[in-house]
Design an enzyme around this catalytic site. Structure first.
Site, PDB file in Angstrom:
ATOM      1  N   ARG A  32       8.252   9.622 -14.890  1.00 23.84           N
ATOM      2  CA  ARG A  32       7.584   9.221 -15.908  1.00 23.84           C
ATOM      3  C   ARG A  32       6.808   7.789 -15.704  1.00 23.84           C
ATOM      4  O   ARG A  32       5.518   7.440 -15.991  1.00 23.84           O
ATOM      5  CB  ARG A  32       7.992   9.305 -17.241  1.00 23.84           C
ATOM      6  CG  ARG A  32       6.794   9.536 -18.379  1.00 23.84           C
ATOM      7  CD  ARG A  32       7.318   9.642 -19.567  1.00 23.84           C
ATOM      8  NE  ARG A  32       8.203   8.915 -20.061  1.00 23.84           N
ATOM      9  CZ  ARG A  32       9.128   8.854 -21.631  1.00 23.84           C
ATOM     10  NH1 ARG A  32       8.767  10.115 -21.973  1.00 23.84           N
ATOM     11  NH2 ARG A  32       9.962   8.090 -21.629  1.00 23.84           N
ATOM     12  N   GLU A  59       2.561  12.155 -33.128  1.00 21.79           N
ATOM     13  CA  GLU A  59       4.002  12.003 -32.964  1.00 21.79           C
ATOM     14  C   GLU A  59       4.220  10.939 -33.906  1.00 21.79           C
ATOM     15  O   GLU A  59       3.471  10.404 -34.921  1.00 21.79           O
ATOM     16  CB  GLU A  59       4.425  11.499 -31.484  1.00 21.79           C
ATOM     17  CG  GLU A  59       3.494  10.277 -31.080  1.00 21.79           C
ATOM     18  CD  GLU A  59       3.858   9.661 -29.714  1.00 21.79           C
ATOM     19  OE1 GLU A  59       4.637  10.220 -29.177  1.00 21.79           O
ATOM     20  OE2 GLU A  59       2.967   9.028 -29.237  1.00 21.79           O
ATOM     21  N   LYS A 112       3.104   5.186 -20.942  1.00 20.12           N
ATOM     22  CA  LYS A 112       3.993   4.489 -21.646  1.00 20.12           C
ATOM     23  C   LYS A 112       3.617   3.088 -21.371  1.00 20.12           C
ATOM     24  O   LYS A 112       4.405   2.516 -20.506  1.00 20.12           O
ATOM     25  CB  LYS A 112       5.514   4.992 -21.324  1.00 20.12           C
ATOM     26  CG  LYS A 112       6.445   4.580 -22.688  1.00 20.12           C
ATOM     27  CD  LYS A 112       7.701   5.264 -22.441  1.00 20.12           C
ATOM     28  CE  LYS A 112       8.873   4.744 -23.276  1.00 20.12           C
ATOM     29  NZ  LYS A 112       8.531   4.621 -24.549  1.00 20.12           N
TER      30      LYS A 112
HETATM   31  N1  PXG Z   1       6.711   8.806 -28.595  1.00 16.20           N
HETATM   32  C1  PXG Z   1       6.636   7.444 -28.464  1.00 16.20           C
HETATM   33  C2  PXG Z   1       5.475   6.820 -28.795  1.00 16.20           C
HETATM   34  C3  PXG Z   1       7.762   6.726 -27.878  1.00 16.20           C
HETATM   35  O1  PXG Z   1       7.668   5.462 -27.650  1.00 16.20           O
HETATM   36  C4  PXG Z   1       9.031   8.690 -27.791  1.00 16.20           C
HETATM   37  C5  PXG Z   1       7.883   9.291 -28.331  1.00 16.20           C
HETATM   38  C6  PXG Z   1      10.122   9.675 -27.109  1.00 16.20           C
HETATM   39  O2  PXG Z   1      10.194   9.569 -25.736  1.00 16.20           O
HETATM   40  P1  PXG Z   1      11.753   9.750 -25.207  1.00 16.20           P
HETATM   41  O3  PXG Z   1      11.389   9.852 -23.557  1.00 16.20           O
HETATM   42  O4  PXG Z   1      12.477   8.573 -25.299  1.00 16.20           O
HETATM   43  O5  PXG Z   1      12.232  10.994 -25.662  1.00 16.20           O
HETATM   44  C7  PXG Z   1       8.871   7.379 -27.541  1.00 16.20           C
HETATM   45  C8  PXG Z   1      10.071   6.351 -26.871  1.00 16.20           C
HETATM   46  C9  PXG Z   1      12.919   1.420 -29.107  1.00 16.20           C
HETATM   47  C10 PXG Z   1      12.665   2.695 -28.030  1.00 16.20           C
HETATM   48  O6  PXG Z   1      13.396   0.556 -28.691  1.00 16.20           O
HETATM   49  C11 PXG Z   1      11.497   3.544 -28.375  1.00 16.20           C
HETATM   50  C12 PXG Z   1      11.469   4.841 -27.406  1.00 16.20           C
HETATM   51  C13 PXG Z   1      12.178   4.962 -26.545  1.00 16.20           C
HETATM   52  C14 PXG Z   1      13.491   4.062 -26.430  1.00 16.20           C
HETATM   53  C15 PXG Z   1      13.627   2.902 -27.145  1.00 16.20           C
HETATM   54  O7  PXG Z   1      12.234   1.635 -30.139  1.00 16.20           O
HETATM   55  N2  PXG Z   1      10.471   5.346 -27.627  1.00 16.20           N
END
Ligand code: PXG
Length: 291
Positions: free
Chosen positions: A50, A182, A149
């Site tokens: 990703r 989301e 991301k």
């Molecule tokens: N939506 C958004 C906008 C994110 O930033 C997710 C969904 C979930 O994606 P994953 O691939 O992690 O299942 C994210 C991921 C933090 C932190 O420090 C945030 C994320 C991941 C890890 C740490 O707040 N967000």
């Protein structure tokens, strides 16, 4: 702590980047957040893949193969004796001029931090989260696609500010059509009549790795999972609701805009998925130490 910085493992105090790095000047770059459980990096290849897709979407060529990136992540974990924790992978556009032109940035900067993760307070996994829907509209896919991301998280930060100012820790973002996209840092699911529903990514969501894992776990457990456009109506009338993400894992939502979801407690399907997810993470990682 040792930090991976463009090819070398350096001490935290020496892990410095230039003030002319476009990651800092313009939020021009991409990142990943990955977890390590029980000495394994959870779904490492999926996260790295990703990262490379995000980079490709912003025309950023990472000067390393995906395999080398996976090895660099394992090296960084080993250098910090990390077997349980959180890995932040960052690729910036690199040093450039005080102008937008990314083509004047010669060398992307690659940063890997292997550290601990801050969780929601454990009791919230028992009681569920309270959330609000916010006025900050999720980035339009034709402006900055939420599938990227990127280091530009201001859209999410502005939404998070609204959540915190409303007295809750997380929020639900809607797209410009008013459809559910989301949470500010997590994907969203609802359960209605035994069926699990989540917005398609084109509604303005990241293609979450935890989202994918949970969809697979649920399908394997015989639960029907559908991608479906959701409106606030669907949140207010849901039987159950939960969020998924690397940091949050699987966490129930029991209140939206001060309205109770279901009976106000984490739902049965949500609790079952939380248990299955705990098992899933044991089986689906890349070993940090060589066997
Ligand atoms: N939506 C958004 C906008 C994110 O930033 C997710 C969904 C979930 O994606 P994953 O691939 O992690 O299942 C994210 C991921 C933090 C932190 O420090 C945030 C994320 C991941 C890890 C740490 O707040 N967000």
């Amino acid at each position: 702590m040792k930090i991976f910085l463009s090819g070398n493992l350096v001490d935290e105090a020496d892990a410095k980047v230039s003030v002319f790095d476009h990651g800092l000047l313009y939020g021009d770059g991409v990142f990943e957040g990955i977890r390590a459980y029980h000495g394994k990096v959870f779904l490492l290849k999926e996260h790295v893949s990703r990262l490379y897709e995000s980079a490709k979407a912003i025309a950023l060529t990472i000067p390393m193969t995906e395999e080398e990136m996976c090895e660099a992540v394992r090296d960084t974990c080993r250098a910090n004796a990390l077997s349980e924790g959180y890995i932040r992978l960052v690729v910036t556009r690199g040093v450039g001029t005080l102008g937008l032109n990314p083509y004047l940035c010669d060398k992307p900067e690659i940063i890997i931090i292997a550290a601990k993760i801050q969780l929601y307070p454990p009791e919230l996994y028992e009681t569920g989260l309270k959330v609000v829907t916010v006025g900050t509209v999720r980035n339009h896919p034709e402006a900055i696609n939420p599938r990227i991301k990127s280091l530009n998280y201001l859209n999410n930060v502005l939404a998070k500010i609204e959540a915190i100012n409303s007295g809750v820790l997380e929020c639900i973002m809607l797209n410009s059509q008013g459809q559910v996209a989301e949470a500010s840092g997590d994907n969203i699911f609802v359960v209605k009549n035994g069926v699990m529903l989540t917005p398609p990514v084109w509604c303005g969501a990241l293609d979450g790795i935890t989202r994918r894992a949970v969809m697979q776990i649920a399908t394997d457990a015989g639960i029907t999972v559908k991608e479906s456009v959701l409106q606030r109506y669907d949140l207010f009338t849901a039987d159950e609701m939960f969020l998924t993400g690397t940091a949050a894992e699987v966490i129930a939502v029991t209140e939206v805009d001060r309205r109770q979801i279901g009976d106000g407690f984490p739902g049965g399907i949500t609790v079952d998925l939380q248990a299955r997810f705990k098992e899933f993470v044991k089986e689906n990682g890349v070993l940090i130490q060589d066997p």
